[in-house]
Motif scaffolding. Structure first.
Motif, short mmCIF file in Angstrom:
data_model
loop_
_atom_site.label_atom_id
_atom_site.label_comp_id
_atom_site.label_asym_id
_atom_site.label_seq_id
_atom_site.Cartn_x
_atom_site.Cartn_y
_atom_site.Cartn_z
N UNK A 167 -0.99 -5.14 29.13
CA UNK A 167 -1.95 -4.24 28.52
C UNK A 167 -1.31 -3.51 27.33
N UNK A 168 -1.94 -2.47 26.85
CA UNK A 168 -1.41 -1.67 25.76
C UNK A 168 -1.80 -0.22 25.94
N UNK A 286 0.77 4.85 33.82
CA UNK A 286 2.23 4.85 33.73
C UNK A 286 2.67 4.51 32.31
N UNK A 287 2.10 3.45 31.75
CA UNK A 287 2.45 3.04 30.40
C UNK A 287 2.06 4.10 29.38
N UNK A 288 0.88 4.69 29.55
CA UNK A 288 0.40 5.69 28.60
C UNK A 288 1.27 6.94 28.62
N UNK A 289 1.70 7.34 29.81
CA UNK A 289 2.58 8.51 29.91
C UNK A 289 3.92 8.24 29.22
N UNK A 290 4.50 7.08 29.46
CA UNK A 290 5.77 6.74 28.83
C UNK A 290 5.62 6.72 27.31
N UNK A 291 4.47 6.23 26.82
CA UNK A 291 4.26 6.13 25.38
C UNK A 291 4.27 7.49 24.70
N UNK A 292 3.83 8.55 25.40
CA UNK A 292 3.77 9.88 24.78
C UNK A 292 4.93 10.78 25.22
N UNK A 348 7.41 1.34 26.50
CA UNK A 348 5.99 1.35 26.17
C UNK A 348 5.72 0.69 24.83
N UNK A 349 6.67 0.79 23.90
CA UNK A 349 6.48 0.20 22.57
C UNK A 349 6.35 -1.32 22.64
N UNK A 350 6.78 -1.92 23.74
CA UNK A 350 6.69 -3.38 23.88
C UNK A 350 5.27 -3.83 24.23
N UNK A 351 4.41 -2.89 24.60
CA UNK A 351 3.05 -3.23 25.03
C UNK A 351 2.05 -2.65 24.04
N UNK A 352 1.26 -3.51 23.40
CA UNK A 352 0.20 -3.05 22.51
C UNK A 352 -1.04 -3.89 22.77
#
Length: 376
Positions: A167-168, A286-292, A348-352
């Motif tokens: 996902x992204x 989880x991914x969204x939290x890591x991204x910010x 997180x930058x690996x997922x878009x």
């Protein structure tokens, strides 16, 4: 002009949940990355008001001739009601019978087999049957993690090729909200200054009952618990659970469903995100939290371990003491947490969503060319 039809029915569900977010984000990204000459169109069953399935950049939606229940029954019985287009992507297991044109189905998890008790009996049966049809009849199946791919090969093997496409994170999280807007959102939602956050539909699979118990324990951080997400099935009464475990009512804040723009504020103000799920196929929060830049504590569910990539703090599933200790570790060790936050941002930058859409397009175009070659 060739057309890719995306079934956007999940956006019209009473509780769209994570699969609704996936449907919206993937369809938007598919439209934004469409190859020259291709058009992306949504399609839904007959509804009195299909406006929730209108996605900027995506044509439609096309309204199919049957209401949802009749459409589900028709497809279950093999009625060849094709939703149009030269290719179809089903973002959930609700999909038409396979046709000569390419059909790709996303299977999000194997919960109906691994944790059937976290679904209604009818829901577990329906999903097992629908996923089984996908692996037997679809041109290809997309799954969000290698963990799901491995489990799917065990529980529902079939001739359909299985492709892992992650996902992204949504565009609304790319930049920090304006400070004045953030303060207004925080005031409107009555957010505490610091808090432990969980994001997701309130249902048995999410492990939120364990989180409430953990936050009431003597080893838990002395912070409020904020939960952002609508009430789902299962009758999980978190306020009653808090009272049972002697968690003071002022330390539990239930926000209900929040918009993406508000969620961007809620996420960024959190001291830590807790993801105590019993099972997941991916774990978008989880991914969204890591991204910010928010530290994450997550359960040992295989997909969450895979997505976190070592950037989160692990807690055992169904173990309130383990969860409380992991939360405390994040808040009591700022140096270690800073390292985890940096690792989380890199992960997180690996997922878009652009990368996800490009992978899905590669798959559909390959199938389209194969179908065209077979017609000659």
């Amino acid at each position: 002009m060739p057309e890719l039809v995306v079934l956007t029915e999940q956006l019209l569900a009473a509780v769209p949940g994570g699969t609704g977010r996936y449907t919206w984000e993937l369809a938007s990204a598919l439209a934004a990355t469409a190859p020259p000459g291709w058009e992306v169109r949504g399609a839904v069953s007959r509804h009195a008001d299909p406006s929730a399935a209108v996605i900027p950049g995506v044509v439609g939606p096309r309204i199919l001739p049957l209401p949802r229940r009749a459409l589900v029954a028709a497809w279950e019985r093999g009625v060849p009601l094709w939703p149009g287009g030269d290719a179809v992507h089903a973002p959930t297991p609700l999909a038409p019978p396979a046709a000569r044109r390419g059909l790709v189905v996303t299977v999000h998890d194997t919960v109906p087999w691994t944790h059937p008790e976290t679904l209604t009996p009818r829901g577990a049966r329906w999903h097992r049957a629908a996923v089984g049809r996908a692996t037997r009849r679809a041109s290809a199946v997309v799954v969000p993690t290698a963990a799901v791919a491995a489990e799917l090969s065990q529980f529902s093997p079939g001739p359909a090729r299985v492709h892992v496409v992650g996902h992204g994170t949504p565009a609304v999280l790319a930049a920090a909200p304006d400070e004045a807007i953030a303060r207004r959102v925080a005031a409107d939602l009555a957010l505490p200054d610091r808090y432990v956050l969980a994001v997701g539909t309130i249902e048995p699979r999410k492990g939120l009952d364990v989180l409430v118990e953990a936050m009431a324990g003597r080893h838990a951080p002395d912070l409020p618990l904020v939960i952002a997400g609508p009430q789902g099935w299962g009758g999980l009464d978190l306020r009653a659970l808090a009272a049972r475990h002697h968690l003071p009512p002022e330390r539990l804040r239930l926000l209900g469903r929040v918009s993406d723009a508000d969620l961007a504020v809620v996420l960024r103000r959190a001291a830590v995100l807790a993801v105590p799920s019993l099972a997941e196929g991916f774990g978008l929060p989880l991914l969204e939290a890591m991204a910010v830049g928010v530290p994450v504590v997550h359960s040992d569910a295989p997909a969450l371990v895979e997505v976190a990539g070592g950037a989160g703090v692990l807690a055992r599933r169904r173990d309130a003491v383990s969860l409380a200790g992991a939360l405390r570790t994040v808040l009591d060790d700022p140096e270690r947490t800073a390292v985890a936050i940096a690792a989380g941002r890199r992960r997180a930058a690996q997922f878009t969503w652009q990368r996800a859409a490009e992978s899905v397009w590669t798959l559909h175009l390959e199938l389209y060319r194969a179908v065209r070659a077979g017609l000659r």
